[in-house]
Design a protein around this motif. Structure first.
Motif, short mmCIF file in Angstrom:
data_model
loop_
_atom_site.label_atom_id
_atom_site.label_comp_id
_atom_site.label_asym_id
_atom_site.label_seq_id
_atom_site.Cartn_x
_atom_site.Cartn_y
_atom_site.Cartn_z
N ALA A 240 0.84 -1.21 0.00
CA ALA A 240 0.00 0.00 0.00
C ALA A 240 0.87 1.25 0.00
N VAL A 241 1.96 1.22 0.79
CA VAL A 241 2.88 2.37 0.80
C VAL A 241 3.40 2.60 -0.62
N GLY A 242 3.79 1.50 -1.28
CA GLY A 242 4.31 1.59 -2.66
C GLY A 242 3.28 2.19 -3.61
N ILE A 243 2.02 1.78 -3.45
CA ILE A 243 0.97 2.30 -4.35
C ILE A 243 0.80 3.81 -4.13
N TYR A 244 0.74 4.22 -2.87
CA TYR A 244 0.60 5.67 -2.61
C TYR A 244 1.78 6.43 -3.21
N LEU A 245 3.00 5.88 -3.03
CA LEU A 245 4.18 6.58 -3.56
C LEU A 245 4.15 6.62 -5.09
N ALA A 246 3.66 5.53 -5.69
CA ALA A 246 3.60 5.47 -7.16
C ALA A 246 2.63 6.51 -7.71
N PHE A 247 1.60 6.85 -6.92
CA PHE A 247 0.62 7.84 -7.40
C PHE A 247 0.88 9.26 -6.88
N ASP A 248 2.04 9.44 -6.25
CA ASP A 248 2.32 10.76 -5.66
C ASP A 248 2.53 11.83 -6.73
N TRP A 249 2.77 11.42 -7.98
CA TRP A 249 2.94 12.41 -9.06
C TRP A 249 1.68 13.25 -9.25
N MET A 250 0.53 12.63 -8.86
CA MET A 250 -0.74 13.34 -9.13
C MET A 250 -0.88 14.58 -8.23
#
Ligand SMILES: C[S@@+](CC[C@H](N)C(=O)[O-])C[C@H]1O[C@@H](n2cnc3c(N)ncnc32)[C@H](O)[C@@H]1O
Length: 284
Positions: free
Chosen positions: A61-71
């Motif tokens: 979940a941490v990885g997913i949030y970080l992956a979408f942090d560009w938004m």
């Protein structure tokens, strides 16, 4: 906002906090006990399934949030700083004599539940849309509700804060109070925000403060949600919780001129912006 179902953005903030609990270094930012209390609340209220909460505690979940942090760059961690900022303001206000704390648009925030038992002389109030407030109250009931924690189910776009609190026998109109408006102002219609600060002044005594967060405005007049504003605003709109209000920090002085509040620069920490949100404190 779609009022018939519990707030999705409130659930998103709460799940974000749960996931931040797994991210290294965040324990130094997050208020003590917030992650466990949020997990408990989400499960006990039924706002989120046990399985989804378990997943939110994972490194994936941490990885997913970080992956979408560009938004919305920085917004994942910004929620931890936002929670810490509001909690510091509540504690400062109580240390300075506040006898009431009011959380507007409280969502699944757990500050009241965590602090109320050790501060028996302070009354904690939370206001949210009925669908969210009721679900939360159910969860808090199951967790053990402190006698000095009060839930009020109201739509602040429909009913004035002044009327809501005048009708509440426990609310003290002249008491020094801390009012927290965290992650709410952007969801309110401009005409509601216009009068909200003055209403906060009308229901609180001398020595009160309001701690709040807000988003800035882009050159085209729309709320600023970062480099992918159009996408974020569209996603919020289709989710039924559009952003309706924003303000540039340099406009704050003029905005508050019509009220009895003064910007309290000395009460702010060094942090006045995190992710896409600005932080503010006003006193009277
Ligand atoms: C983004 S969430 C933030 C929740 C919480 N303050 C936090 O930061 O964890 C926005 C909250 O404001 C509430 N809200 C939005 N419009 C409202 C209104 N007109 N009256 C009362 N609550 C409202 C929503 O139900 C939701 O719980």
């Amino acid at each position: 906002m779609r009022t018939e179902r519990p707030s999705r953005t409130a659930r998103k903030v709460a799940l974000n906090i749960v996931t931040l609990g797994t991210k290294r270094g965040m324990e130094e930012v997050l208020p003590p006990g917030i992650v466990d209390a949020t997990v408990k609340l989400l499960v006990e209220s039924g706002a989120v399934s046990r399985r989804a909460v378990r997943f939110s505690c994972s490194r994936v979940a941490v990885g997913i949030y970080l992956a979408f942090d560009w938004m919305m760059p920085g917004q994942f961690e910004a929620f931890a700083h936002r929670k810490a900022f509001c909690e510091r303001q509540v504690k400062k206000g109580i240390a300075a004599g506040a006898r009431q704390v009011l959380m507007l648009g409280a969502g699944y925030d757990t500050l009241g539940w965590r602090l109320a038992p050790e501060l028996a002389g302070v009354n904690f109030f939370e206001i949210d849309h009925p669908a969210t407030a009721r679900l939360k109250a159910k969860g808090i009931e199951a967790m053990g509700s402190p006698a000095n924690l009060h839930f009020i189910a109201e739509d602040l776009g429909e009913r004035h804060l002044v009327d809501v609190l005048h009708a509440n026998p426990t609310w003290e109109l002249a008491a020094p109070t801390v009012i927290v408006v965290e992650g709410l102002l952007m969801y309110l219609p401009p005409e509601t925000v216009e009068t909200l600060f003055e209403q906060c002044a009308a229901v609180s005594g001398a020595g009160s403060r309001v701690a709040f967060t807000y988003v800035g405005t882009r050159a085209n007049g729309r709320p600023d949600a970062g480099p992918w504003t159009w996408l974020v605003l569209w996603l919020l709109k289709v989710s039924g919780e559009p952003w309706l209000w924003s303000m540039q920090p340099e406009e704050l002085g003029l905005f508050l001129k019509k009220t009895t509040w003064t910007i309290a620069h000395d009460e702010m920490d060094s942090l006045d912006r995190c992710g896409v949100e600005f932080f503010g404190v006003v006193t009277k």
